[in-house]
Write a protein that holds these residues in place. Structure first.
Motif, PDB file in Angstrom:
ATOM      1  N   THR A   1     109.311 -38.067  57.532  1.00  0.00           N
ATOM      2  CA  THR A   1     109.849 -36.968  58.313  1.00  0.00           C
ATOM      3  C   THR A   1     110.738 -36.090  57.448  1.00  0.00           C
ATOM      4  O   THR A   1     111.116 -36.445  56.329  1.00  0.00           O
ATOM      5  CB  THR A   1     110.664 -37.490  59.507  1.00  0.00           C
ATOM      6  N   VAL A   2     111.102 -34.939  57.997  1.00  0.00           N
ATOM      7  CA  VAL A   2     111.958 -34.016  57.261  1.00  0.00           C
ATOM      8  C   VAL A   2     113.325 -34.637  56.988  1.00  0.00           C
ATOM      9  O   VAL A   2     113.986 -34.306  56.003  1.00  0.00           O
ATOM     10  CB  VAL A   2     112.089 -32.688  58.036  1.00  0.00           C
TER      11      VAL A   2
ATOM     12  N   ARG B   1     112.966 -37.073  53.812  1.00  0.00           N
ATOM     13  CA  ARG B   1     112.606 -36.491  52.525  1.00  0.00           C
ATOM     14  C   ARG B   1     113.853 -35.939  51.836  1.00  0.00           C
ATOM     15  O   ARG B   1     114.599 -35.156  52.428  1.00  0.00           O
ATOM     16  CB  ARG B   1     111.582 -35.369  52.745  1.00  0.00           C
TER      17      ARG B   1
ATOM     18  N   GLU C   1     116.359 -33.654  49.535  1.00  0.00           N
ATOM     19  CA  GLU C   1     116.386 -32.240  49.215  1.00  0.00           C
ATOM     20  C   GLU C   1     116.225 -32.041  47.710  1.00  0.00           C
ATOM     21  O   GLU C   1     116.663 -32.872  46.914  1.00  0.00           O
ATOM     22  CB  GLU C   1     117.705 -31.610  49.681  1.00  0.00           C
TER      23      GLU C   1
ATOM     24  N   ARG D   1     119.480 -27.563  53.346  1.00  0.00           N
ATOM     25  CA  ARG D   1     118.929 -27.545  54.704  1.00  0.00           C
ATOM     26  C   ARG D   1     119.951 -27.004  55.709  1.00  0.00           C
ATOM     27  O   ARG D   1     119.590 -26.343  56.676  1.00  0.00           O
ATOM     28  CB  ARG D   1     118.467 -28.946  55.109  1.00  0.00           C
TER      29      ARG D   1
ATOM     30  N   TYR E   1     110.160 -24.080  50.926  1.00  0.00           N
ATOM     31  CA  TYR E   1     109.186 -25.160  51.080  1.00  0.00           C
ATOM     32  C   TYR E   1     109.583 -26.417  50.304  1.00  0.00           C
ATOM     33  O   TYR E   1     108.970 -27.461  50.475  1.00  0.00           O
ATOM     34  CB  TYR E   1     107.797 -24.670  50.670  1.00  0.00           C
ATOM     35  N   GLY E   2     110.604 -26.297  49.476  1.00  0.00           N
ATOM     36  CA  GLY E   2     111.153 -27.499  48.866  1.00  0.00           C
ATOM     37  C   GLY E   2     111.989 -28.310  49.846  1.00  0.00           C
ATOM     38  O   GLY E   2     112.249 -29.489  49.629  1.00  0.00           O
ATOM     39  N   TYR E   3     112.396 -27.652  50.956  1.00  0.00           N
ATOM     40  CA  TYR E   3     113.265 -28.291  51.938  1.00  0.00           C
ATOM     41  C   TYR E   3     112.537 -28.585  53.253  1.00  0.00           C
ATOM     42  O   TYR E   3     112.894 -29.521  53.963  1.00  0.00           O
ATOM     43  CB  TYR E   3     114.469 -27.389  52.237  1.00  0.00           C
ATOM     44  N   ILE E   4     111.555 -27.766  53.585  1.00  0.00           N
ATOM     45  CA  ILE E   4     110.764 -27.962  54.800  1.00  0.00           C
ATOM     46  C   ILE E   4     109.297 -27.724  54.452  1.00  0.00           C
ATOM     47  O   ILE E   4     108.980 -26.894  53.599  1.00  0.00           O
ATOM     48  CB  ILE E   4     111.189 -26.991  55.929  1.00  0.00           C
ATOM     49  N   SER E   5     108.407 -28.430  55.119  1.00  0.00           N
ATOM     50  CA  SER E   5     106.981 -28.284  54.828  1.00  0.00           C
ATOM     51  C   SER E   5     106.294 -27.310  55.765  1.00  0.00           C
ATOM     52  O   SER E   5     105.328 -26.651  55.387  1.00  0.00           O
ATOM     53  CB  SER E   5     106.284 -29.653  54.920  1.00  0.00           C
ATOM     54  N   THR E   6     106.768 -27.210  57.014  1.00  0.00           N
ATOM     55  CA  THR E   6     106.121 -26.373  58.023  1.00  0.00           C
ATOM     56  C   THR E   6     107.179 -25.729  58.914  1.00  0.00           C
ATOM     57  O   THR E   6     108.342 -26.148  58.938  1.00  0.00           O
ATOM     58  CB  THR E   6     105.184 -27.209  58.925  1.00  0.00           C
TER      59      THR E   6
ATOM     60  N   GLU F   1     108.618 -28.261  61.305  1.00  0.00           N
ATOM     61  CA  GLU F   1     109.759 -29.022  60.801  1.00  0.00           C
ATOM     62  C   GLU F   1     111.047 -28.225  60.937  1.00  0.00           C
ATOM     63  O   GLU F   1     112.101 -28.782  61.244  1.00  0.00           O
ATOM     64  CB  GLU F   1     109.541 -29.400  59.328  1.00  0.00           C
TER      65      GLU F   1
END
Length: 230
Positions: A2-3, A6, A8, A18, A54-59, A62
């Protein structure tokens, strides 16, 4: 993963984390709703390139998860009330007030369980208020029933607020504008129950309606929270 699991990425020349990303996303949503939020728009507000995010969130989903969890921190009471009824009352009213500050919250309520730290804490506070008062299945149905009520009531209230802004008509202005049509329809005699509601019903504000409905639901839950003899 999950976000929240993962890690940072390391800092770059433009400070980014984030917390800053979520704060910018919440501000955009407060201004223009969830449709105003995108990775590109959040990046622009932070003066960063979209690919950095996108290094912090994928979508975007998220990002919505993180925004929801951020606002759920506002729902948690500072102290857990000792009485189950007061605990659910407080959580419901704090959810309503959070949704009035962040109207987009109404669009995210009632979906799959929130798994962020604040979402889990809200779930824990809700379930622990009823712990020991009935078997776990009864407790779960009670929580679902109360949540279904206040989520639906909050969505209705927010929908009405959005309609007022979109049309420029308050509730009473809209009623006056539609009054002649409704009067003609009721005069046909085909809608006696509606006619009684319109002519004899008491007009109450959204907060009073919310509180009354919540009390009725809690009354119904109370009738189920009796453990059978051991």
């Amino acid at each position: 993963m999950t976000v929240w699991d993962r890690p940072e990425p390391p800092m770059r020349p433009v400070p980014l984390d984030r917390e800053r990303i979520v704060a910018a996303a919440v501000a955009l949503a407060d201004e223009g709703g969830l449709e105003a939020v995108s990775v590109r728009k959040v990046a622009a507000r932070l003066n960063a390139g979209p690919m950095r995010l996108y290094g912090y969130i994928s979508t975007k989903e998220e990002l919505f998860d993180l925004m929801l969890d951020e606002v759920q921190a506002e729902i948690l009471p500072e102290e857990q009330p000792r009485d189950w009824r007061e605990a659910l009352h407080v959580l419901a009213h704090r959810t309503r007030r959070a949704a009035l500050r962040h109207e987009w919250l109404a669009d995210l309520l009632g979906g799959r369980p929130a798994l962020g730290p604040n979402g889990l804490a809200v779930g824990e506070a809700t379930l622990s208020a009823l712990d020991g008062l009935a078997d776990i299945d009864t407790v779960m149905r009670a929580v679902e029933t109360v949540s279904a009520y206040f989520n639906g009531a909050i969505r209705r209230e927010v929908t009405n607020l959005r309609a007022e802004r979109a049309t420029g008509l308050s509730k009473h202005d809209w009623q006056r504008a539609r009054g002649p049509h409704l009067t003609r329809m009721l005069a046909t005699g085909r809608f006696p129950a509606l006619s009684k509601a319109v002519h004899d019903g008491t007009d109450v504000d959204a907060e009073a309606s919310f509180a009354t409905g919540l009390d009725w639901v809690l009354d119904a839950v109370a009738a189920r929270l009796t453990l059978p003899p051991a």
